[in-house]
Enzyme design. Structure first.
Site, PDB file in Angstrom:
ATOM      1  N   TYR A 140      53.616  78.524  51.574  1.00  0.00           N
ATOM      2  CA  TYR A 140      53.639  78.445  50.117  1.00  0.00           C
ATOM      3  C   TYR A 140      53.710  76.978  49.707  1.00  0.00           C
ATOM      4  CZ  TYR A 140      55.106  79.942  45.382  1.00  0.00           C
ATOM      5  OH  TYR A 140      55.197  80.170  44.030  1.00  0.00           O
ATOM      6  N   LYS A 166      49.510  80.056  50.014  1.00  0.00           N
ATOM      7  CA  LYS A 166      49.558  80.244  48.560  1.00  0.00           C
ATOM      8  C   LYS A 166      49.585  78.852  47.958  1.00  0.00           C
ATOM      9  CE  LYS A 166      52.160  82.676  44.925  1.00  0.00           C
ATOM     10  NZ  LYS A 166      52.843  81.631  44.109  1.00  0.00           N
TER      11      LYS A 166
END
Length: 309
Positions: A140, A166
Site C-alpha cells: 500500500y 495499491k
C-alpha cells in the site's frame, strides 16, 4: 484456498466503511446490510479495515470479527481483500493468518510507520508477512504511511507473495512505468478517488477508494468509460465525483459517506471519535441541505444519494 486469484480482482472496489453504533460498538447487522447494498449496486470487490474502515481505531479482535462477518455475508460472490497493516510485524502476521483462515482472497498492508523504519526493515516486514500465509499481498503506497519510490516498489515486487500495489499517490506516470519495467502481471490498484480516471488511463487494473461506498455508480461508470475508450464520458463522471469529494472533505468525510448511504436505505452507522459525526437531527438536516445546494449549484444528475434527498 482463496476463491479469486489476484489477477481476477479488478474493477471498482470500495474501501469499506466500518459501521459503529451510537456507542461506538462494531455493528454487525449494519455491516451485513451495507455489504448487500454494495453488492446489489454492482461493485466488484471489497477492501476491509483500511484507513476508510477506521482500522487503527479498532482492536485486533474487532478487525478479525469485521472480516468474519463480511466473508460470511459475501459467500464468495465477490473478492474480499483484508487490510492487515499494523506497526508491529507480529500483529500484522496474526491478522494475516486469521484472514487466510477466515476466507479472504488477498491481503494488503501499509508499511510500518511512525518510527521512520529503513527500507530494509520495510522489506523485512512484507517478507515476514508473506512467508506466514499463502495469500497474495498488495503493498500500500500512501502518503500517510510514507510513499515508496519506484526503486522501492521494484524491491517489493521481488518478494515472493507480493503480487500488487495499491497506489494512492498522484504520480500516475509511475503506474505506466511499473507495468513496463516490473511487468504487466504485477497488479495495480489506483487508490486516489479524485484521480480514478487518471489511474485507469495510465494502466491500473482496478480502483479502490472511500467514496465508492457512497457513489459506486459514478465510479463504475468511470471504469467502464475508460475501458471502452470514452474519455469524454469518463471526464464528465470524474468531475461529478470530484464535486462531491471536495465538498465532503470539510464536512467529516467518512461520517458524510455513512450518512449518505443511510439516505439510500443502507445505514452505515457512525464513526469513532475523534472523527466527527452527525448524531442529531439538526446536524443531519444541515448536511442534507448542503448536499441539495451542491446538486443545484453544480447541476449534478444521476447520483443516487443526491436524487434521494
Amino acid at each position: 484456498m482463496c476463491a479469486f486469484k489476484l489477477s481476477e480482482i479488478t474493477g471498482v472496489i470500495p474501501a469499506l466503511v466500518t459501521p459503529f453504533d451510537e456507542n461506538e460498538n462494531l455493528d454487525e447487522a449494519r455491516m451485513r446490510s451495507i455489504v448487500e447494498f454494495l453488492i446489489g449496486r454492482g461493485i466488484n470487490g471489497l477492501y476491509l479495515t483500511g484507513s476508510t474502515g477506521e482500522a487503527f481505531m479498532m482492536t485486533l479482535e474487532e478487525r478479525k470479527r469485521a472480516l468474519e462477518v463480511v466473508v460470511d455475508q459475501v459467500k464468495g460472490r465477490i473478492p474480499v481483500i483484508a487490510h492487515i497493516g499494523a506497526i508491529s510485524t507480529r500483529l500484522s502476521i496474526e491478522l494475516a493468518q486469521h484472514a487466510e483462515k477466515a476466507g479472504a482472497d488477498a491481503l494488503s498492508s501499509v508499511p510500518p510507520f511512525y518510527w521512520g523504519f529503513s527500507q530494509d526493515q520495510v522489506i523485512g516486514y512484507y517478507t515476514d508477512i508473506t512467508n506466514s500465509t499463502n495469500l497474495p499481498m498488495i503493498a500500500y503506497n500512501v502518503p500517510l504511511a510514507g510513499l515508496f519510490g519506484f526503486d522501492m516498489i521494484k524491491r517489493l515486487s521481488e518478494i515472493k507473495g507480493v503480487e500488487g500495489i495499491k497506489y494512492t499517490a498522484p504520480t500516475h506516470f509511475e503506474i505506466m512505468r511499473i507495468k513496463a519495467e516490473i511487468g504487466k502481471d504485477f497488479i495495480i490498484y489506483s487508490g486516489a478517488d479524485e484521480m480514478a480516471m487518471s489511474g485507469l488511463s495510465f494502466g491500473a487494473d482496478g480502483i479502490i477508494g472511500s467514496f465508492y461506498n457512497l457513489i459506486p455508480e459514478t465510479f463504475l461508470g468511470i471504469y467502464d468509460a475508460v475501458k471502452s475508450g470514452d474519455m469524454a464520458r469518463a471526464k464528465d463522471l470524474q468531475e461529478t465525483a470530484n464535486a462531491i469529494i471536495f465538498f465532503s472533505l470539510s464536512r467529516n468525510p467518512i461520517a458524510a459517506i455513512k450518512r449518505g448511504m443511510a439516505w439510500l436505505g443502507a445505514d452505515a452507522g457512525y464513526c469513532r471519535k475523534p472523527f466527527g459525526n452527525f448524531y442529531d437531527a439538526e446536524s443531519e438536516a444541515k448536511l442534507k441541505e448542503d448536499f441539495r445546494g451542491l446538486k443545484r449549484d453544480r447541476g449534478l444528475t444521476g447520483v443516487a444519494f443526491l436524487d434521494a434527498l
